[in-house]
Scaffold this motif. Structure first.
Motif, PDB file in Angstrom:
ATOM      1  N   PRO A 120      62.606 145.575  84.551  1.00 35.30           N
ATOM      2  CA  PRO A 120      61.780 145.224  83.387  1.00 35.30           C
ATOM      3  C   PRO A 120      62.409 145.744  82.099  1.00 35.30           C
ATOM      4  O   PRO A 120      63.070 146.786  82.072  1.00 35.30           O
ATOM      5  N   GLY A 121      62.215 145.001  81.034  1.00 36.34           N
ATOM      6  CA  GLY A 121      62.764 145.390  79.743  1.00 36.34           C
ATOM      7  C   GLY A 121      62.870 144.188  78.830  1.00 36.34           C
ATOM      8  O   GLY A 121      62.457 143.080  79.174  1.00 36.34           O
ATOM      9  N   VAL A 122      63.430 144.418  77.659  1.00 42.46           N
ATOM     10  CA  VAL A 122      63.635 143.356  76.678  1.00 42.46           C
ATOM     11  C   VAL A 122      65.130 143.103  76.557  1.00 42.46           C
ATOM     12  O   VAL A 122      65.903 144.010  76.231  1.00 42.46           O
ATOM     13  N   TYR A 123      65.540 141.883  76.830  1.00 40.55           N
ATOM     14  CA  TYR A 123      66.943 141.485  76.765  1.00 40.55           C
ATOM     15  C   TYR A 123      67.094 140.423  75.678  1.00 40.55           C
ATOM     16  O   TYR A 123      66.158 139.703  75.366  1.00 40.55           O
ATOM     17  N   ARG A 124      68.288 140.330  75.136  1.00 38.90           N
ATOM     18  CA  ARG A 124      68.526 139.369  74.062  1.00 38.90           C
ATOM     19  C   ARG A 124      69.424 138.248  74.558  1.00 38.90           C
ATOM     20  O   ARG A 124      70.414 138.487  75.248  1.00 38.90           O
ATOM     21  N   GLY A 125      69.052 137.026  74.203  1.00 38.69           N
ATOM     22  CA  GLY A 125      69.873 135.871  74.496  1.00 38.69           C
ATOM     23  C   GLY A 125      70.408 135.257  73.223  1.00 38.69           C
ATOM     24  O   GLY A 125      69.935 135.567  72.126  1.00 38.69           O
ATOM     25  N   GLN A 126      71.379 134.376  73.364  1.00 37.46           N
ATOM     26  CA  GLN A 126      72.054 133.830  72.190  1.00 37.46           C
ATOM     27  C   GLN A 126      72.625 132.458  72.528  1.00 37.46           C
ATOM     28  O   GLN A 126      73.039 132.208  73.654  1.00 37.46           O
ATOM     29  N   CYS A 127      72.650 131.574  71.548  1.00 34.61           N
ATOM     30  CA  CYS A 127      73.410 130.344  71.697  1.00 34.61           C
ATOM     31  C   CYS A 127      74.890 130.701  71.614  1.00 34.61           C
ATOM     32  O   CYS A 127      75.327 131.345  70.660  1.00 34.61           O
ATOM     33  N   ALA A 128      75.659 130.287  72.629  1.00 33.52           N
ATOM     34  CA  ALA A 128      77.066 130.658  72.702  1.00 33.52           C
ATOM     35  C   ALA A 128      77.992 129.480  72.443  1.00 33.52           C
ATOM     36  O   ALA A 128      79.185 129.552  72.722  1.00 33.52           O
ATOM     37  N   GLU A 129      77.468 128.393  71.901  1.00 30.10           N
ATOM     38  CA  GLU A 129      78.271 127.219  71.555  1.00 30.10           C
ATOM     39  C   GLU A 129      78.012 126.886  70.095  1.00 30.10           C
ATOM     40  O   GLU A 129      76.865 126.675  69.704  1.00 30.10           O
ATOM     41  N   TYR A 130      79.069 126.871  69.277  1.00 31.18           N
ATOM     42  CA  TYR A 130      78.851 126.602  67.853  1.00 31.18           C
ATOM     43  C   TYR A 130      78.127 125.267  67.679  1.00 31.18           C
ATOM     44  O   TYR A 130      78.584 124.227  68.160  1.00 31.18           O
ATOM     45  N   MET A 150      70.565 131.802  65.942  1.00 33.34           N
ATOM     46  CA  MET A 150      69.872 131.091  67.013  1.00 33.34           C
ATOM     47  C   MET A 150      69.870 131.989  68.242  1.00 33.34           C
ATOM     48  O   MET A 150      70.654 131.825  69.175  1.00 33.34           O
ATOM     49  N   ALA A 151      68.964 132.955  68.225  1.00 30.65           N
ATOM     50  CA  ALA A 151      68.846 133.920  69.310  1.00 30.65           C
ATOM     51  C   ALA A 151      67.448 133.834  69.916  1.00 30.65           C
ATOM     52  O   ALA A 151      66.583 133.100  69.439  1.00 30.65           O
ATOM     53  N   PHE A 152      67.235 134.579  70.968  1.00 34.25           N
ATOM     54  CA  PHE A 152      65.911 134.645  71.574  1.00 34.25           C
ATOM     55  C   PHE A 152      65.803 135.936  72.374  1.00 34.25           C
ATOM     56  O   PHE A 152      66.808 136.553  72.747  1.00 34.25           O
ATOM     57  N   ASP A 153      64.565 136.368  72.627  1.00 27.94           N
ATOM     58  CA  ASP A 153      64.305 137.542  73.453  1.00 27.94           C
ATOM     59  C   ASP A 153      63.870 137.097  74.836  1.00 27.94           C
ATOM     60  O   ASP A 153      63.124 136.124  74.985  1.00 27.94           O
ATOM     61  N   VAL A 154      64.346 137.807  75.847  1.00 25.32           N
ATOM     62  CA  VAL A 154      63.878 137.614  77.217  1.00 25.32           C
ATOM     63  C   VAL A 154      63.156 138.896  77.620  1.00 25.32           C
ATOM     64  O   VAL A 154      63.767 139.966  77.676  1.00 25.32           O
ATOM     65  N   ILE A 155      61.871 138.787  77.864  1.00 18.78           N
ATOM     66  CA  ILE A 155      61.053 139.943  78.218  1.00 18.78           C
ATOM     67  C   ILE A 155      60.773 139.884  79.715  1.00 18.78           C
ATOM     68  O   ILE A 155      60.141 138.943  80.197  1.00 18.78           O
ATOM     69  N   VAL A 156      61.273 140.870  80.439  1.00 17.05           N
ATOM     70  CA  VAL A 156      61.052 140.949  81.886  1.00 17.05           C
ATOM     71  C   VAL A 156      59.919 141.936  82.130  1.00 17.05           C
ATOM     72  O   VAL A 156      60.007 143.102  81.737  1.00 17.05           O
TER      73      VAL A 156
END
Length: 323
Positions: free
Chosen positions: A184-194, A202-208
């Motif tokens: 469990p925790g808060v992870y960060r995601g990201q768009c990895a294609e320009y 253009m990011a997002f949080d993933v909350i487990v």
């Protein structure tokens, strides 16, 4: 000098942790990728050092101390790379097969559509209807989750470094990925294609969450937005409709049902707005409403800089109350 080296070491080690670090895995997918990375890095380093040592020896040693030149060429130039690359290829084939294997019976399906520049998120449980959100993903720990990703405009890349590898988001095609988050925790995601001018924003949080907490969260998210509890909040809700915000946004429990922009039913409970650009609070919401084009140029939301301050604060307060 010693102090500088110590500081550099601390900074390098600190960069190996955090909620967007591929070196701090929180799921088996990310851990398998990390192990392969270390195998390739360490193996490549050992091979490089060995080859350089042999090259130096060949230059400085006398001919009688460097016998068997043909054996070195055949062994080091043919046999060794063929064996090494074959072993690595077999390992990587096995890894790729594990990463693309889908869960037979996922506990949750999360559909994510990439837009310029935000994320449309939909949750689907077995036997349940879809639940729409945006720019934030919540999943349970210890349960298989299947992601189905696509794009509404250009090619994006969906990447959760601490949980899984990258997966392309292609218009007209649905790609799938299964993971089981372990911690469990808060992870960060990201768009990895320009994908355009605001790709970096253009990011997002993933909350487990623990499974029980996730179940409670999901049940709460299915509830419609509550009626305003204070006159200021009621004024903010009325302003939302007076300025036509319902033309792009949905707020369940109200006449706002559009799906052009992010669903705002529980926007006040999200960690950030603007696809990870700003922390969610009344001030950032008011700033976004009034100056969206200044804060994130070329995004699809116009700046509503025609409101008086009192109306703007009321609308921001109402949106922040939607949790």
């Amino acid at each position: 000098m010693d102090g500088g080296l110590a500081l550099a070491a601390v900074l390098l080690l600190a960069a190996c942790e955090g909620r967007q670090s591929a070196l701090d895995p929180g799921a088996a997918n990310a851990r398998d990728i990390l192990v392969t990375t270390w195998v390739l890095f360490v193996g490549g380093t050992v091979i490089f050092v060995g080859v350089m040592a042999l090259a130096v020896w060949a230059v400085v040693a006398s001919p009688e101390r460097f016998p068997g030149a043909r054996s070195w060429v055949i062994g080091g130039g043919i046999v060794f790379p063929v064996v090494t690359l074959t072993v690595l290829q077999v390992h990587e084939f096995g890894l790729a097969r594990r990463l693309v294997t889908l869960a037979a019976d996922p506990a949750l399906t999360v559909e994510v559509t990439g837009h310029m520049w935000w994320w449309d998120v939909r949750y689907r449980e077995p036997g349940g209807g879809p639940l729409r959100s945006a720019n934030e993903i919540v999943i349970p720990a210890g349960r298989p989750v299947e992601f189905r990703v696509d794009s509404a405009d250009v090619i994006h890349s969906f990447w959760m470094p601490s949980l899984a590898g990258k997966i392309d988001m292609i218009p007209g095609r649905v790609n799938r990925l299964s993971i089981v988050a372990e911690r469990p925790g808060v992870y960060r995601g990201q768009c990895a294609e320009y994908c355009g001018a605001q790709h970096a924003l253009m990011a997002f949080d993933v909350i487990v969450m623990e499974p029980e907490r996730f179940d409670a969260w999901l049940a709460d998210q299915r509830r419609p937005a509550p009626d305003p509890a204070e006159p200021e909040l009621a004024r903010g809700r009325d302003a939302f409709f007076a300025f036509g915000c319902q033309s792009c946004h949905a707020v369940r429990g109200t006449p706002a049902v559009s799906r052009i922009g992010p669903d705002l039913t529980h926007v006040g409970g999200r960690l950030s707005i603007g696809a990870g650009s700003f922390a969610t609070n009344v001030g950032s919401l008011a700033g976004w409403i009034a100056s969206a084009q200044h804060l994130k140029p070329e995004n699809r939301m116009p700046s509503f800089d025609v409101m008086d301050g009192e109306t703007l604060r009321a609308m921001a307060a109402w949106l922040e109350s939607l949790k």
